[in-house]
Design a protein around this motif. Structure first.
Motif, short mmCIF file in Angstrom:
data_model
loop_
_atom_site.label_atom_id
_atom_site.label_comp_id
_atom_site.label_asym_id
_atom_site.label_seq_id
_atom_site.Cartn_x
_atom_site.Cartn_y
_atom_site.Cartn_z
N PRO A 56 31.78 42.84 36.03
CA PRO A 56 31.60 43.17 37.48
C PRO A 56 31.19 44.43 37.63
O PRO A 56 30.43 44.71 38.75
CB PRO A 56 33.35 43.21 37.69
CG PRO A 56 33.77 41.93 36.87
CD PRO A 56 32.94 42.10 35.83
N ALA A 57 31.36 45.59 36.81
CA ALA A 57 31.02 46.87 37.07
C ALA A 57 29.39 46.72 37.22
O ALA A 57 28.74 47.72 37.94
CB ALA A 57 31.36 47.90 36.14
N GLU A 58 28.74 45.87 36.15
CA GLU A 58 27.41 45.97 36.19
C GLU A 58 26.89 45.21 37.36
O GLU A 58 25.59 45.52 37.99
CB GLU A 58 26.87 45.20 34.82
CG GLU A 58 27.13 45.74 33.63
CD GLU A 58 26.79 44.97 32.60
OE1 GLU A 58 26.21 45.29 31.42
OE2 GLU A 58 27.58 44.05 32.55
N VAL A 59 27.70 44.47 37.81
CA VAL A 59 26.96 43.60 39.04
C VAL A 59 27.13 44.52 40.12
O VAL A 59 26.00 44.54 41.13
CB VAL A 59 27.97 42.33 39.39
CG1 VAL A 59 27.48 41.84 40.67
CG2 VAL A 59 27.50 41.28 38.48
N ASP A 60 28.06 45.45 40.49
CA ASP A 60 28.27 46.17 41.30
C ASP A 60 26.85 47.28 41.35
O ASP A 60 26.41 47.36 42.51
CB ASP A 60 29.46 47.07 41.50
CG ASP A 60 30.71 46.16 41.77
OD1 ASP A 60 30.47 45.02 42.30
OD2 ASP A 60 31.79 46.48 41.59
N ARG A 61 26.67 47.85 40.28
CA ARG A 61 25.63 48.65 40.01
C ARG A 61 24.30 48.09 40.53
O ARG A 61 23.34 48.74 41.10
CB ARG A 61 25.41 49.42 38.64
CG ARG A 61 26.70 50.03 38.33
CD ARG A 61 26.29 51.12 37.05
NE ARG A 61 25.55 50.48 36.08
CZ ARG A 61 25.62 49.95 35.07
NH1 ARG A 61 26.99 49.60 34.46
NH2 ARG A 61 24.71 49.69 34.13
N TYR A 62 24.36 46.75 39.92
CA TYR A 62 22.70 46.07 40.17
C TYR A 62 22.80 45.78 41.85
O TYR A 62 21.50 46.14 42.20
CB TYR A 62 22.98 44.85 39.51
CG TYR A 62 21.84 44.50 39.02
CD1 TYR A 62 20.39 44.96 39.19
CD2 TYR A 62 21.57 43.23 38.13
CE1 TYR A 62 19.32 44.51 38.48
CE2 TYR A 62 20.42 42.92 37.39
CZ TYR A 62 19.19 43.30 37.72
OH TYR A 62 18.09 43.18 37.13
N ARG A 63 23.77 45.53 42.47
CA ARG A 63 23.59 45.30 43.82
C ARG A 63 23.12 46.48 44.46
O ARG A 63 22.24 46.39 45.24
CB ARG A 63 25.15 44.66 44.59
CG ARG A 63 25.29 43.26 44.17
CD ARG A 63 26.54 42.97 45.05
NE ARG A 63 26.93 41.73 44.67
CZ ARG A 63 28.24 41.38 44.24
NH1 ARG A 63 28.95 42.42 43.58
NH2 ARG A 63 28.35 40.03 43.91
#
Length: 258
Positions: free
Chosen positions: A31-38
């Motif tokens: 989830p933390a990576e997805v947030d950064r990616y978005r």
């Protein structure tokens, strides 16, 4: 990279010896990576929209690329790839910027890395109305992209996804071997393509994995960074002010007239 010494003895473990395992380990984003990616993908898409809004036909490809590269650095991102092709160079699939003018139509491509993750985006602008033939080519290319998206589901073998997408070229009236003239993309994230998809790619698609397919034909290409789920992929590289066309329920970027 220097070899790592195993904590279990004197065995030397080299990165290329566990490349497959590392690739699999980073495929599903947390989830933390997805947030950064978005955030990264949205900011890159918005930057492209802003910079391209200021482009004029007599601007050179290098001037446009320089503005984009400077904007990416201001975002805290590394401009890994910045490509630009004006009207006279649209036949080039990987167009390194030149001093030639943008002219009536232009394609720009960006791969931008921040905190390890890479946003991959292609956008088109034009200063004259598109012909009916150009619009038809774009519509059919969206259908090719949709074939890639439809096959990119958790549990699918990457080579099967690649086969489904490349088969769509002939189904949409393009040359059956059109896909051989430029790579078609594949998984992305911590590498631009991780790996580049092909007929021998044996990895499995997993949930929360990022992809950047980039089907292309002469005079048309489409590319965004998306996240795989159980249904249609989530397009990460979106800009609210960019014109889109809904294709099988998914908003896809049109060539922007300005």
């Amino acid at each position: 990279m220097a070899p790592l010494r195993s904590t279990f003895g004197d065995e030397i473990l080299r990165e290329n010896e566990v490349a497959g395992e590392l690739q699999a380990a980073r495929a599903a984003l947390v989830p933390a990576e997805v947030d950064r990616y978005r955030r990264l993908c949205r900011e890159v898409a918005a930057l492209m929209s802003t910079v391209l809004a200021g482009v004029r036909p007599d601007d050179t490809e290098r001037q446009v690329a320089a503005r984009l590269a400077g904007g990416l650095v201001a975002l805290g991102a590394d401009p890994l790839v910045v490509l630009a092709a004006g009207r006279d160079r649209l036949s080039y699939r990987h167009p390194l910027p030149t001093t030639g003018p943008i002219g009536a139509v232009a394609m720009v491509v960006v791969c931008a890395r921040r905190q390890g993750l890479i946003a991959n985006v292609t956008r088109w602008i034009r200063f004259t109305p598109a012909t009916a033939e150009e619009e038809d080519v774009q519509r059919r290319l969206f259908e090719v992209e949709h074939a890639f998206f439809a096959a990119t589901r958790p549990g699918a073998v990457l080579s099967d996804v690649f086969a489904a997408g490349t088969a769509a070229y002939a189904e949409q009236g393009f040359a059956a071997d059109e896909w051989t003239r430029h790579h078609q993309g594949g998984p992305t994230g911590y590498n631009g393509r991780d790996p580049r998809a092909g007929a021998s790619a044996d990895g499995l698609v997993v949930s929360h994995q990022a992809f950047a397919w980039n089907p292309n034909v002469p005079g048309a290409k489409v590319e965004d960074t998306v996240l795989v789920g159980n249904g249609d992929p989530e397009v990460l590289s979106v800009a609210a002010d960019w014109p889109t066309l809904t294709v099988s329920g998914l908003a896809r970027p049109l060539v922007r007239e300005q």
